[in-house]
Design a protein around this motif. Sequence first.
Motif, PDB file in Angstrom:
ATOM      1  N   LYS A 253       1.190  -1.115  -0.201  1.00 26.41           N
ATOM      2  CA  LYS A 253       0.261  -0.035  -0.114  1.00 26.41           C
ATOM      3  C   LYS A 253       1.173   0.927   0.313  1.00 26.41           C
ATOM      4  CE  LYS A 253      -4.285  -1.714   2.398  1.00 26.41           C
ATOM      5  NZ  LYS A 253      -4.467  -1.747   3.654  1.00 26.41           N
ATOM      6  N   CYS A 254       1.726   0.907   0.618  1.00 30.35           N
ATOM      7  CA  CYS A 254       2.859   2.333   0.959  1.00 30.35           C
ATOM      8  C   CYS A 254       3.385   2.811  -0.411  1.00 30.35           C
ATOM      9  CB  CYS A 254       4.264   1.849   2.142  1.00 30.35           C
ATOM     10  SG  CYS A 254       3.243   2.505   3.514  1.00 30.35           S
ATOM     11  N   GLU A 255       4.235   1.061  -1.587  1.00 34.85           N
ATOM     12  CA  GLU A 255       4.373   1.853  -2.503  1.00 34.85           C
ATOM     13  C   GLU A 255       3.982   2.286  -4.144  1.00 34.85           C
ATOM     14  OE1 GLU A 255       7.356   1.147  -3.276  1.00 34.85           O
ATOM     15  OE2 GLU A 255       8.110   0.827  -0.994  1.00 34.85           O
ATOM     16  N   VAL A 256       2.226   1.628  -3.382  1.00 35.37           N
ATOM     17  CA  VAL A 256       1.221   2.261  -4.077  1.00 35.37           C
ATOM     18  C   VAL A 256       1.333   3.577  -4.337  1.00 35.37           C
ATOM     19  CG1 VAL A 256      -1.128   1.719  -4.650  1.00 35.37           C
ATOM     20  CG2 VAL A 256       0.471   0.002  -4.809  1.00 35.37           C
ATOM     21  N   GLN A 257       1.247   3.853  -3.101  1.00 38.89           N
ATOM     22  CA  GLN A 257       0.905   5.647  -2.312  1.00 38.89           C
ATOM     23  C   GLN A 257       2.348   6.296  -3.099  1.00 38.89           C
ATOM     24  OE1 GLN A 257      -2.136   6.687  -1.491  1.00 38.89           O
ATOM     25  NE2 GLN A 257      -1.176   8.945  -1.785  1.00 38.89           N
ATOM     26  N   ASN A 258       2.978   6.113  -2.525  1.00 36.84           N
ATOM     27  CA  ASN A 258       4.242   6.361  -3.348  1.00 36.84           C
ATOM     28  C   ASN A 258       4.847   6.904  -4.560  1.00 36.84           C
ATOM     29  OD1 ASN A 258       5.428   7.083  -0.842  1.00 36.84           O
ATOM     30  ND2 ASN A 258       7.179   5.115  -1.043  1.00 36.84           N
ATOM     31  N   ALA A 259       4.198   5.546  -5.156  1.00 32.50           N
ATOM     32  CA  ALA A 259       4.210   5.728  -7.029  1.00 32.50           C
ATOM     33  C   ALA A 259       2.743   6.763  -7.653  1.00 32.50           C
ATOM     34  CB  ALA A 259       3.574   4.216  -7.654  1.00 32.50           C
ATOM     35  N   LEU A 260       1.558   6.828  -6.941  1.00 35.20           N
ATOM     36  CA  LEU A 260       0.573   7.878  -7.460  1.00 35.20           C
ATOM     37  C   LEU A 260       1.092   8.995  -6.882  1.00 35.20           C
ATOM     38  CD1 LEU A 260      -1.830   5.566  -5.563  1.00 35.20           C
ATOM     39  CD2 LEU A 260      -1.766   6.081  -8.227  1.00 35.20           C
ATOM     40  N   ASP A 261       1.947   9.323  -5.483  1.00 34.57           N
ATOM     41  CA  ASP A 261       2.156  10.222  -5.451  1.00 34.57           C
ATOM     42  C   ASP A 261       3.606  10.779  -6.415  1.00 34.57           C
ATOM     43  OD1 ASP A 261       0.739  10.851  -3.233  1.00 34.57           O
ATOM     44  OD2 ASP A 261       2.764  10.247  -1.822  1.00 34.57           O
TER      45      ASP A 261
END
Length: 77
Positions: free
Chosen positions: A21-29
């Motif tokens: 989830k953190c990795e996905v959020q970082n990618a979205l950011d």
Amino acid sequence: MDIKQLQADIAAAVRGNDVLKCEVQNALDALSCATPKLKYLEIHVLKKDENINQFTNDLQECMKELGVLKGILPKVF
């Protein structure tokens, strides 16, 4: 498997899920930051293309005028 092993496996799966989830959020950011930069660059490319087209048109016009002047100049001298 016993209960403790299942609990450990579930806990590991939950941690893995949190990491994803953190990795996905970082990618979205990162994507949300890159999108405006891309639009900015697209606008600059369009402006440069317009400038190139204008310079090309100006050059063609100058070439026509030069051709006319070359025809007139020998008559003057």
